[in-house]
Design a protein around this motif. Structure first.
Motif, PDB file in Angstrom:
ATOM      1  N   GLN A 178       0.827  -1.206   0.000  1.00  0.00           N
ATOM      2  CA  GLN A 178       0.000   0.000   0.000  1.00  0.00           C
ATOM      3  C   GLN A 178       0.865   1.262   0.000  1.00  0.00           C
ATOM      4  N   MET A 209      -7.551  -4.696   3.662  1.00  0.00           N
ATOM      5  CA  MET A 209      -7.810  -3.318   3.257  1.00  0.00           C
ATOM      6  C   MET A 209      -9.094  -2.827   3.923  1.00  0.00           C
ATOM      7  N   HIS A 211     -12.104  -0.310   3.763  1.00  0.00           N
ATOM      8  CA  HIS A 211     -12.735   0.416   2.658  1.00  0.00           C
ATOM      9  C   HIS A 211     -12.800   1.927   2.909  1.00  0.00           C
ATOM     10  N   GLU A 213     -11.002   3.874   4.423  1.00  0.00           N
ATOM     11  CA  GLU A 213      -9.720   4.560   4.378  1.00  0.00           C
ATOM     12  C   GLU A 213      -9.202   4.730   2.954  1.00  0.00           C
ATOM     13  N   TRP A 214      -9.683   3.887   2.046  1.00  0.00           N
ATOM     14  CA  TRP A 214      -9.108   3.873   0.701  1.00  0.00           C
ATOM     15  C   TRP A 214      -9.821   4.774  -0.290  1.00  0.00           C
ATOM     16  N   ARG A 217      -7.571   7.823  -0.686  1.00  0.00           N
ATOM     17  CA  ARG A 217      -6.303   7.476  -1.334  1.00  0.00           C
ATOM     18  C   ARG A 217      -6.494   7.232  -2.831  1.00  0.00           C
ATOM     19  N   LEU A 218      -7.586   6.568  -3.166  1.00  0.00           N
ATOM     20  CA  LEU A 218      -7.828   6.285  -4.580  1.00  0.00           C
ATOM     21  C   LEU A 218      -8.224   7.540  -5.348  1.00  0.00           C
TER      22      LEU A 218
END
Length: 682
Positions: A178, A209, A211, A213-214, A217-218
């Protein structure tokens, strides 16, 4: 001060001679070493028998083991050569129980050529579940490379993680992967590999992972200027969104922006991402797929930009002489149509009309790939908006049902299934049954299941339904699952007017000496329960029913036999003349090898001695089944549709739907009990 040219000029007399000598020595050494590996492979390929191959492999393994026992005598290239040989032996299917330490040593080397050999060997020869000290060494080596500043080492480490997977690697290395993905200094090629590696780990270990939190980032990755990074990030995003779409709904504006940049601002696409002058079609497909997890946007600006993109794709996509370009363009076109279909009434009405017109044209073209996707997309359209607009294409779909390509036939069957309603079900079922006799074996089971569901769901009357199921059993008895005839028994049991009709039709069907065993199963059950309704008819007495079933007894399988024994007991209970006929059968099978047959024979032999009241209780007619339960056939079909790797945007889990998606109705109740195989006896 001398320049570089002067230095080269002054050293030339000695350097040329030395360089030539060194080059000759290197070439000779490398040729010798390569010959050893090549000769071994040639020996294996030229082996005259499996025994000769095994003998040569054993000889080589013994030689490699001997060499590895004295590692101080091995130079770099010899170590690589012997590990390559172990890899080759392993992929041939032979067990390799040594050499792992040498492969890990090569992984830890600072030289890329050695590290490459080590990673290939470890990825193939060590399994994720092996554990122990060996896996600890592997994880430490991979971790060191992930933390290094070498792009090549990071790429090899990521490839190894993706190939191996497993809980150990996911738990120990997911955070490092990551970090590489979101790191500002990570090379784009490494970012691409990191995104795909995370997708691999997420599919097998979703807990690696979080969800919520991402999503942020994405969003940063979706603005990355490198289209390769964007494409790989979209693959990861699709995998994440398929499990928890609500967490990624906020990324929709980023997706529309990227789609607008590719389709409208075509000039901004780098030339190496133009495929036959189409900007990154594989990325466009991923972007459009992601949008299908969510309802149509409500922001006017986003709606305008998305409609502009869809309008251009639909109106500007033309047929091409290049097959590759045509396939790429039509892939984007069909995903655009899928998105319009998915949005339903929320989409632009003009776009919906254009999409339907395109689909009508595509299902009639000669190109099988386009026809396949056209049929698939039209089936989705019918599922979401009803079938009124597509009924006019029924004959065209029937033609595709007889296509040479079985995948096209499957999609045509899917479309006919969703196209059915009370108005056209009789005609479609009749066509399907006519085709069933000559249909390919690979599609018969699916056809039988869907015909049975349609016949039940849109039955004009129950007699037609009964006749349809009996035709299915006659034409494709080998493909009739227990679910289908169980469902028919439930419907017959719950409808008294249908019971004498069912008993009569099954009696006639059993008169054929070649009646399929599925017919015998159903006939045994129905005659045992409702045969008394036709017992007054000429040639239909209880004794006639017994003798008819008995004519099939010896040729039936064990499960059918013990079901027939229950029917014999019921007939013996109802008709005095059947008791002397049934008793010898029970007596004969009291010592049968099959336990179930033996148990029933013994129980039914003893049952009359327990008194008439006990017999009446045990052999009482089956009660009606609950009518508020979902059909097992429909549930089975739904399970087949849901058995995809990543989540399907068209078949979503209600618990994971985004906030704006409306859910109609409550969860269906679980399927009720099937009729007992023994016809009600205990």
């Amino acid at each position: 001060r001398l320049g570089a040219c002067d230095l080269r000029r002054r050293r030339r007399p000695t350097s040329v001679k030395t360089a030539c000598a060194r080059a000759a020595h290197r070439s000779e050494t490398m040729a010798t070493q390569a010959r050893g590996l090549h000769n071994f492979i040639s020996d294996i390929r030229n082996a005259s028998s499996k025994e000769a191959e095994s003998k040569r492999v054993e000889k080589e393994l013994a030689n490699i083991r001997l060499k590895f026992n004295s590692p101080e005598k091995l130079n770099s290239y010899h170590r690589k050569k012997y590990v390559w040989k172990l890899v080759y032996i392993f992929v041939l299917g032979y067990e390799v129980d040594f050499g792992h330490t040498e492969a890990i040593s090569l992984m830890s080397s600072s030289k890329f050529s050695e590290k490459n050999v080590g990673y290939v060997a470890i990825a193939l020869m060590i399994h994720p579940g092996d554990g122990g000290d060996m896996m600890t060494l592997v994880i430490n080596s991979i971790k060191n490379d992930l933390l290094s500043i070498s792009d090549g080492a990071q790429a090899l480490a990521l490839a190894c993680i993706a190939n191996m997977g497993g809980n150990d690697l996911a738990g120990a290395l997911a955070s490092d992967v990551q970090r590489l993905l979101v790191g500002p200094d990570t090379h784009p090629a490494v970012k691409k590999k990191a995104a795909l590696t995370l997708l691999r780990l997420f599919r097998t270990n979703p807990e690696c992972m979080v969800h919520n939190e991402w999503a942020d980032r994405l969003s940063a990755l979706l603005t990355h200027p490198h289209l390769g990074v964007l494409t790989s990030s979209l693959s990861l995003l699709l995998g994440l969104a398929s499990r928890s779409p609500a967490d990624y709904e906020g990324l929709v504006p980023y997706i529309i922006t990227n789609m607008h940049r590719l389709v409208i601002n075509k000039a901004n696409c780098r030339i190496d991402y133009l495929y036959y002058n189409t900007p990154s079609p594989w990325l466009q497909v991923k972007l459009l797929k992601f949008l299908q997890y969510f309802p149509a946007p409500t922001d006017p600006t986003q709606v305008e930009r998305l409609n502009e993109v869809l309008q251009k794709i639909i109106t500007k996509t033309d047929a091409s002489e290049s097959v590759n370009k045509s396939n790429a363009d039509h892939a984007v076109l069909f995903e655009s149509v899928n998105l319009i279909v998915h949005q339903g009434q929320e989409s632009d009405s003009k776009l919906r009309h254009q999409a339907l017109t395109l689909l009508g044209r595509f299902i009639s073209v000669r190109e099988p790939n386009i026809r396949y996707i056209g049929l698939q997309t039209m089936a989705r359209l019918a599922q979401l908006e009803g079938n009124d607009a597509i009924k006019k294409h029924e004959q065209t779909v029937m033609v595709s049902l007889k296509d040479a390509d079985i995948s096209v036939r499957r999609r045509a069957l899917d479309l006919l299934f969703v196209m059915c309603d009370t108005d056209n079900s009789v005609g479609i079922v009749s066509e399907l049954i006519d085709y069933l006799a000559t249909a390919d074996v690979a599609i018969k089971e699916e056809m039988v299941l869907k015909i049975a569901i349609v016949a039940e769901k849109y039955a004009v009357d129950l007699t037609w339904y009964l006749e349809t199921i009996l035709k299915l059993i006659t034409l494709a008895g080998d493909f009739i699952s227990d679910d289908i005839w169980h469902r028919m028994v439930q419907i017959v049991t719950n409808n008294k007017d249908l019971q004498p009709v069912a008993a009569e039709k099954l009696f006639v069907a059993l008169e054929s000496a070649r009646a399929h065993e599925a017919t015998v199963k159903v006939g045994a059950y129905v005659l045992g329960e409702f045969g008394y309704l036709i017992a007054e008819d000429a040639g239909r007495s209880g004794e006639d029913q017994f003798q008819l079933l008995m004519s099939h007894f010896n040729t039936s399988t064990v499960p059918t036999q013990y079901q027939m024994m229950t029917t014999f007991m019921k007939l013996a209970n109802l008709y005095e003349e059947c008791r002397p006929l049934a008793a010898p059968v029970f007596e004969k099978y009291r010592t049968a090898a099959e336990l179930e047959v033996q148990q029933r024979a013994n129980e039914y032999s003893v049952l009359p001695s327990l008194g008439d009241e006990m017999m009446e209780d045990v052999l009482r007619e089956m009660p009606a089944y609950a009518t508020d339960k979902k059909s097992a056939l429909e549930q089975r079909l739904l399970d087949q549709q849901n058995s995809t790797h990543d989540g399907n945007a068209w078949v979503m889990d209600k618990d994971n739907l985004p906030s704006q998606v409306a859910v109609d109705g409550e969860d269906e109740a679980a399927e009720g009990d099937y009729p007992p195989v023994g016809g009600g006896a205990t």
